[in-house]
Design a protein around this motif. Structure first.
Motif, short mmCIF file in Angstrom:
data_model
loop_
_atom_site.label_atom_id
_atom_site.label_comp_id
_atom_site.label_asym_id
_atom_site.label_seq_id
_atom_site.Cartn_x
_atom_site.Cartn_y
_atom_site.Cartn_z
N GLY A 1 -30.04 -7.60 -9.51
CA GLY A 1 -29.01 -6.57 -9.39
C GLY A 1 -28.20 -6.59 -8.11
N TYR A 2 -28.33 -7.64 -7.33
CA TYR A 2 -27.54 -7.77 -6.11
C TYR A 2 -26.17 -8.34 -6.46
CZ TYR A 2 -31.60 -6.67 -3.30
OH TYR A 2 -32.67 -6.02 -2.74
N THR A 3 -25.14 -7.88 -5.77
CA THR A 3 -23.79 -8.39 -5.99
C THR A 3 -23.34 -9.16 -4.76
OG1 THR A 3 -22.81 -6.31 -5.20
CG2 THR A 3 -23.16 -6.54 -7.57
N GLU A 4 -22.61 -10.24 -5.02
CA GLU A 4 -22.11 -11.06 -3.92
C GLU A 4 -20.97 -10.33 -3.22
OE1 GLU A 4 -20.92 -15.67 -2.90
OE2 GLU A 4 -21.51 -15.12 -4.94
N CYS A 5 -21.03 -10.29 -1.90
CA CYS A 5 -20.01 -9.60 -1.13
C CYS A 5 -19.34 -10.53 -0.12
CB CYS A 5 -20.57 -8.36 -0.45
SG CYS A 5 -21.99 -8.66 0.62
N GLY A 6 -19.64 -11.82 -0.20
CA GLY A 6 -18.99 -12.78 0.68
C GLY A 6 -19.65 -14.15 0.61
N GLU A 7 -18.93 -15.15 1.12
CA GLU A 7 -19.49 -16.50 1.19
C GLU A 7 -18.78 -17.28 2.30
OE1 GLU A 7 -18.84 -18.47 -2.58
OE2 GLU A 7 -16.92 -19.23 -1.93
N ILE A 8 -19.48 -18.25 2.81
CA ILE A 8 -18.92 -19.20 3.78
C ILE A 8 -19.06 -20.58 3.16
CG2 ILE A 8 -19.03 -20.17 6.09
CD1 ILE A 8 -20.40 -17.57 6.99
N VAL A 9 -17.95 -21.27 2.99
CA VAL A 9 -17.95 -22.62 2.43
C VAL A 9 -18.23 -23.62 3.54
CG1 VAL A 9 -16.53 -24.33 1.23
CG2 VAL A 9 -16.32 -21.91 0.63
N ASP A 10 -18.98 -24.67 3.20
CA ASP A 10 -19.38 -25.72 4.14
C ASP A 10 -20.32 -25.22 5.23
OD1 ASP A 10 -18.26 -27.92 2.90
OD2 ASP A 10 -16.30 -27.59 3.86
N TYR A 11 -21.22 -24.32 4.85
CA TYR A 11 -22.25 -23.85 5.79
C TYR A 11 -23.57 -23.83 5.07
CZ TYR A 11 -24.61 -20.99 9.32
OH TYR A 11 -25.47 -20.52 10.27
N PRO A 12 -24.39 -24.93 5.17
CA PRO A 12 -24.12 -26.19 5.87
C PRO A 12 -23.10 -27.04 5.11
CG PRO A 12 -26.27 -26.29 4.82
CD PRO A 12 -25.73 -24.90 4.58
N LEU A 13 -22.62 -28.06 5.77
CA LEU A 13 -21.58 -28.91 5.22
C LEU A 13 -21.92 -29.35 3.79
CD1 LEU A 13 -18.87 -30.05 6.15
CD2 LEU A 13 -20.05 -32.12 6.86
N GLY A 14 -20.99 -29.12 2.87
CA GLY A 14 -21.20 -29.47 1.47
C GLY A 14 -21.89 -28.39 0.66
N HIS A 15 -22.22 -27.28 1.30
CA HIS A 15 -22.91 -26.17 0.64
C HIS A 15 -22.21 -24.86 0.96
CE1 HIS A 15 -26.34 -28.57 -0.67
NE2 HIS A 15 -26.23 -29.20 0.49
N LYS A 16 -22.75 -23.78 0.43
CA LYS A 16 -22.21 -22.44 0.67
C LYS A 16 -23.32 -21.51 1.13
CE LYS A 16 -18.60 -22.62 -2.85
NZ LYS A 16 -18.15 -22.04 -4.13
N ARG A 17 -22.94 -20.57 1.97
CA ARG A 17 -23.83 -19.48 2.35
C ARG A 17 -23.29 -18.23 1.68
NH1 ARG A 17 -26.11 -18.37 8.38
NH2 ARG A 17 -27.67 -16.83 7.80
N HIS A 18 -24.14 -17.57 0.89
CA HIS A 18 -23.75 -16.41 0.11
C HIS A 18 -24.32 -15.14 0.74
CE1 HIS A 18 -22.40 -18.86 -3.33
NE2 HIS A 18 -23.39 -19.66 -2.98
N PHE A 19 -23.54 -14.07 0.68
CA PHE A 19 -23.96 -12.76 1.17
C PHE A 19 -24.03 -11.81 -0.02
CE2 PHE A 19 -22.23 -15.06 4.65
CZ PHE A 19 -23.02 -14.71 5.73
N PHE A 20 -25.13 -11.08 -0.11
CA PHE A 20 -25.36 -10.16 -1.22
C PHE A 20 -25.70 -8.78 -0.70
CE2 PHE A 20 -26.21 -14.25 -3.20
CZ PHE A 20 -25.68 -14.09 -4.48
#
Length: 141
Positions: free
Chosen positions: A116-135
């Motif tokens: 039930g968590y919703t994504e509220c942001g992301e950083i692309v290439d952190y780490p390089l080639g990946h994404k960091r998601h904020f929920f």
């Protein structure tokens, strides 16, 4: 008064505290005081060794999950969901507005969405080639 900026590549705890003090004063002036309260849920084996768990803290009526680790031998057994349910109950007892966390794309974004968590942001290439998601998950409206 003349101000200058200096790089410290090996900052001390004293330097961190000196930077934090005016920030805390400003935050208190704008949002009021808040109590920082850490919380940990420990996953132990039969020998009481800690193999994983959840670590976070409450601040400004939100609980931040800093770490969540389910040991390999416990995956697929509902331990992660149980940890999340327990921390949600703790957050409710502390009258938290909600819970927030971050995770990498190769970790568990689908797990948090399922809870039930919703994504509220992301950083692309952190780490390089990946994404960091904020929920986030609001517990009260």
């Amino acid at each position: 008064m003349t101000l200058r900026i200096e790089l410290s590549q090996d900052p001390t705890e004293e330097q961190r505290a000196a930077i934090l003090a005016p920030l805390r004063a400003y935050n208190i002036a704008k949002a009021g005081p808040s109590l920082y309260e850490p919380v940990a849920l420990l996953v132990r084996d039969d020998n009481d060794a800690i193999l994983g768990g959840l670590y976070g803290h409450t601040f400004y009526r939100w609980l931040f999950i800093e770490l969540l680790a389910v040991p390999e031998q416990g995956r697929g057994q509902g331990i992660g969901s149980k940890l999340m349910n327990m921390v949600e109950e703790f957050a409710r007892e502390k009258d938290c507005v909600g819970i927030w966390l971050d995770t990498f794309d190769f970790q568990a974004p689908g797990f948090y969405k399922k809870l039930g968590y919703t994504e509220c942001g992301e950083i692309v290439d952190y780490p390089l080639g990946h994404k960091r998601h904020f929920f986030q998950k609001r517990l009260i409206d």
